[in-house]
Structure formats: structure tokens, C-alpha cells
Design an enzyme around this catalytic site. Structure first.
Site: not given
Ligand code: UD1
Ligand code: CA
Length: 467
Positions: A22, A82, A340
Site C-alpha cells: 500500500r 522469511q 557543509r
Molecule cells: C495486521 C493484523 C491485523 C492488525 C494489524 C495491526 C494479521 C493477519 N493481521 O494486519 O489484525 O489489526 O496488523 O497493525 O496479522 N509481515 C511479515 N511477513 C509477512 C507479512 C507481514 O513480516 O509475511 C510484517 C509486515 O512487514 C508488517 C507486519 O508484519 O510490519 C504487519 O503486516 P501488515 O501486512 O501490515 O498487516 P496488517 O494488514 O496491518
Molecule cells: Ca500494518
């Protein structure tokens, strides 16, 4: 405020492997900066006071860059890769085998929550004194995008449903999952083994551990937190909002706890690690970036942009750009100076309007009041550099140094062709192009001699009148 003794048996697992679709960016989301720090570094700073037994960051998208960023934080951090980002649950599965034997509880945190504070996490520690699992939740007027919290009859959390999987009724719930959990190691390990990807995104959701633990008769304790400290950053509009909250928080700290006057907080941009001394004044249009320190009673602005600068006490820095420069106590800089990298201005010096400096050592009490370029130069004490002086430091291939010793006077519009030394107490006449060293206490004049042609102008006018 924070638990003591330090929580040696607790590990943090910070999720920072995602791309952050996003954001529409070529840079991994967690590397984007807010108020002088990457998003993931803010999370690391929030857990610093706990003295946790282990800190693991899960990296994936742009793993090398994220690893370098988190290693730059002065904290013992392990990274786990990962390789494919198959969801937040999958990310924790990668980290789990890396836990040290001494770890009994695991705190899972997202890497995209830069507003996080240690205080917000103390509730989790308190809750897990009694219960094996706790998680932070928040009430949001518009929880779009967040997982929703479905509560049990007894007030515990029954399950989390992701926005994309939620029914219309579930989307109407305004209690959202902050994505921060503290779980005993054994229960987390058991729940991770049972995750599946049967959901709208085909991912392994960490959020599913809640329902799994509940089904195994464990009460999942919700701990309410304020959105101002646990909200996530999923796009650049939220990034700008978060950065503004972080800056405002730091300015409040400077005003209330330190005693700094910030005349207009709305137009004053100060990164979270910038230190400002008591009774300093920040005037409108001031931007102080990471690594900058401002001494007591110093006045900065209006319109100053300083990056990694150290400014002493009782100085003034007006309408100036500075980068990796040091300014001594009582110095006066600007308006319209450009300092600088490698600029070091001594105590009580003056660098005035339209002066550019680089790799300059200007000793105490020396003055460069206007319109000059001083690069690769060492200037002693009590030197006066008049208007229009240029150190000619570059011959097209190499840079050379200029040395100006104590008490020298360099007249207006002088070119100092480096390498060259002006001895102590020497004078250089205005308009000189100096190519040889000037001995101490000498006068150097290096310019074409003036010739006056008597009557020349009158004769020209009379000639012209004939036409
Ligand atoms: C996630 C939660 C949601 C919560 C929100 C809060 C899940 C499924 N959802 O959603 O319930 O309300 O956070 O902020 O957990 N990441 C990884 N590996 C992956 C996917 C994500 O390391 O495979 C990391 C991302 O870099 C990020 C964090 O996990 O820093 C959260 O991932 P993101 O995709 O932002 O989750 P949300 O959709 O916000
Ligand atoms: Ca998030």
C-alpha cells in the site's frame, strides 16, 4: 513505568519482512522514515527500556537493507529471514526456532507501528503475570483495514477476524487488533503449528492463534491501548500522520521537560533524537534533523535546516543550512550561510550572509561576515576574512588546503589559490590573487597596477557628440 527487574526471559519478535504494497514504493515499508528514524527502528526504541532477553527481527523483502538498518540501532538484534512472505503467522514460525533456551514468553510486534511506547507495552506485561496470553486492542472510529476483536461472554478475546474476511456485522465492530501480543513460549509454539491459510488472502495469519488458544481453553486477555501509541502505518498518508504525532510528542518533551521555547510548533520540525538545551529558542521554519544537538540559550531560526550538526550554547543560527557542522559557543551564523560537512566554527566566531564553508576549521573569534567561500581551510584565531574572499581549493583534479594563521587580515575579493599559507598577522590587499605563501606580518599585494589616463573619458564624449 517499565517493569523491573529487566525481562530477561522475554523475547521480542518484530515482523518486518513485508513489502508494504500500500506504500507503492521501491523501498520496503519498514525502512521509510518518520521524524528521523525508520519505522522498525522506532519499534526497537520502544522496547529498549525492558532489557529483553532476546530481540529478533524477521526480515524478507529487501532483507539486506532492513538488516543493516536494525543493526545500526545500538541494541543486540538477531535477524531471521522469511524468504517468502506468507503472512504474519508464517513470519513468527520462522523466528520461533531461533528463540534462546532461556526464553519463556514471546512478545510479537509489527514493524510498522512507529508510535509505540514502552508504557503502552507495560499493560501486556502486567496481564501476563496472571494469564498466559494477552494482546493490545484499540477503539477506532474507522477501523478499516484492521483485524476486528470478537469478544467472549467473559470479556476475553474469542477470535480476530481480518477486515478482508469480515462480514458486514463484524466490520461494524470498532475494537481493532493492534497486532501486539505477549504469549508464553509453549502455547505460542503449539498454536503456530496449527495455523492454516484458509482465508481471503491465502496467508498464515498470526491472528488465528487467538481462536486456537481459546479453543484450547486459554483465556486471551485484551488490554486496551490508545490509538496514538499503537496505530499502524500502512500507506504514506498514515506515515505523514505518524511523523507529525512523533514530532509533536518530541516538541512537547522539549518544551515541558527541558525548557525550550518553540515559538510555532506547527512549523518546527525536530527529529526525535535531537537534543536541545534549556532556554534555547526555536523560531518558525526550523528543521532539525537526526543527530543534531543545540546548546543552552541558543536561538535557531527563523528558517534553519540543520542535519547532524552540533551547535554550542549562546549561539545564533539564522536562516542557515547546515550539514555535519560544529558551531562553538556564542558563534553567530547567518542569515543565509551554508555550512557543509566538516565545518568547525570556534567560540565567538561569525559566519555571515552568503558564506559557504566546507572542511573549515575557524578558530575562536575569527570572522567571515559576508559573501565568501572557505573550503578545505584552517583559519587561526582573530582572523578577519573580508567580503568576497574565495579559497581556490580545487585545481580540476585535486583539492588543496589553505592555511590562514592567527590575526591575519584578508582583504575584499581575494583569491587564495591553494595550497597556500597566510602567515600570522599578515595583511592581504583587496583584490589580490595569492598564489605564493605570505610571510607573517607581511603585506601581500597581488593585482594589476592601476593606470589613470587623464582626460580620456571627456575626449570620448566629445568624439561621440560629432555623430
Ligand atoms: C495486521 C493484523 C491485523 C492488525 C494489524 C495491526 C494479521 C493477519 N493481521 O494486519 O489484525 O489489526 O496488523 O497493525 O496479522 N509481515 C511479515 N511477513 C509477512 C507479512 C507481514 O513480516 O509475511 C510484517 C509486515 O512487514 C508488517 C507486519 O508484519 O510490519 C504487519 O503486516 P501488515 O501486512 O501490515 O498487516 P496488517 O494488514 O496491518
Ligand atoms: Ca500494518
Amino acid at each position: 513505568m517499565t517493569p523491573s527487574p529487566p525481562a530477561h526471559d522475554v523475547a521480542a519478535v518484530i515482523l518486518a519482512a513485508g513489502q508494504g504494497t500500500r506504500f507503492r514504493s521501491d523501498t520496503a515499508k519498514v525502512l521509510h522514515r518518520a521524524a528521523g528514524r525508520s519505522l522498525v527502528a522506532h519499534v526497537l526504541e520502544a522496547i529498549r527500556p525492558f532489557g529483553l532477553g532476546q530481540v529478533i527481527v524477521v526480515v524478507g523483502h529487501q532483507a539486506d537493507a532492513v538488516t543493516a538498518d536494525v543493526q545500526a540501532v545500538s541494541m543486540d538484534v538477531t535477524t531471521v529471514v522469511q524468504a517468502q512472505q506468507r503472512g504474519t503467522g508464517h513470519a513468527v514460525q520462522q523466528a520461533f526456532p531461533a528463540l534462546k533456551d532461556s526464553i519463556r514468553r514471546v512478545m510479537v510486534l509489527p514493524g510498522d507501528t512507529p508510535l509505540l511506547t514502552a508504557e503502552a507495552l507495560t499493560g501486556l506485561f502486567a496481564a501476563t503475570e496472571e494469564q498466559p496470553v494477552a494482546m493490545l486492542t484499540m477503539h477506532l472510529p474507522d477501523p478499516t483495514g484492521y483485524g476486528r476483536v470478537l469478544r467472549d461472554a467473559d470479556g476475553g478475546v474469542a477470535r480476530i477476524v481480518e477486515h478482508k474476511d469480515a462480514t458486514a456485522d463484524e466490520r461494524a465492530i470498532t475494537e481493532a487488533n493492534a497486532g501486539m501480543y505477549l504469549v508464553t513460549r509453549d502455547l505460542l509454539g503449539a498454536a503456530l503449528e496449527r495455523l492454516d491459510d484458509d482465508n481471503a488472502q491465502g496467508e498464515l495469519y498470526l491472528t488465528d492463534i487467538v481462536a486456537l488458544l481459546r479453543q484450547a481453553d486459554h483465556r486471551v486477555m485484551p488490554v486496551l491501548a490508545a490509538p496514538e501509541v499503537v496505530a499502524g502505518v500502512n500507506d504514506r498518508a498514515q506515515l505523514a500522520d505518524a511523523a507529525s504525532v512523533l514530532r509533536r510528542r518530541h516538541l512537547e518533551h522539549l518544551m515541558r521537560d527541558v525548557g525550550v521555547s518553540v515559538v510555532d510548533p506547527a512549523t518546527t520540525y525536530v527529529d526525535v533524537d535531537v537534543e536541545v538545551g534549556r532556554d534555547a529558542v526555536l523560531l518558525p521554519g526550523t528543521m532539525l534533523e537526526s543527530g543534531t544537538r543545540i546548546g543552552e540559550r541558543t536561538v535557531v531560526g527563523p528558517n534553519a535546516h540543520l542535519t547532524a550538526c552540533t551547535i554550542g550554547a549562546d549561539a545564533t543560527v539564522h536562516s542557515t543550512r547546515g550539514d555535519q557542522a560544529e558551531v562553538g559557543d556564542g558563534a553567530k551564523v547567518g542569515p543565509f550561510a551554508h555550512l557543509r560537512p566538516g565545518t568547525r566554527l570556534g567560540v565567538g566566531t561569525k559566519v555571515g550572509a552568503y558564506v559557504e564553508t566546507k572542511n573549515l576549521d575557524l578558530a575562536a573569534g575569527s570572522k567571515v561576515p559576508h559573501l565568501a567561500y572557505l573550503g578545505d581551510a584552517t583559519v587561526g584565531e582573530g582572523v578577519n576574512i573580508a567580503c568576497g574572499v574565495i579559497t581556490v581549493n580545487y585545481d580540476g583534479a585535486d583539492k588543496h588546503r589553505t592555511t590562514i594563521e592567527d590575526g591575519a587580515f584578508v582583504g575584499c575579493d581575494t583569491m587564495l589559490v591553494a595550497p597556500v599559507t597566510i602567515g600570522a598577522g599578515a595583511y592581504v590587499a583587496a583584490g589580490s590573487t595569492i598564489t605564493h605563501d605570505v610571510p607573517a606580518d607581511a603585506l601581500a599585494i597581488a593585482r594589476a597596477r592601476q593606470t589613470n589616463k587623464e582626460g580620456w573619458a571627456r575626449a570620448r564624449r566629445q568624439q561621440g557628440a560629432g555623430h
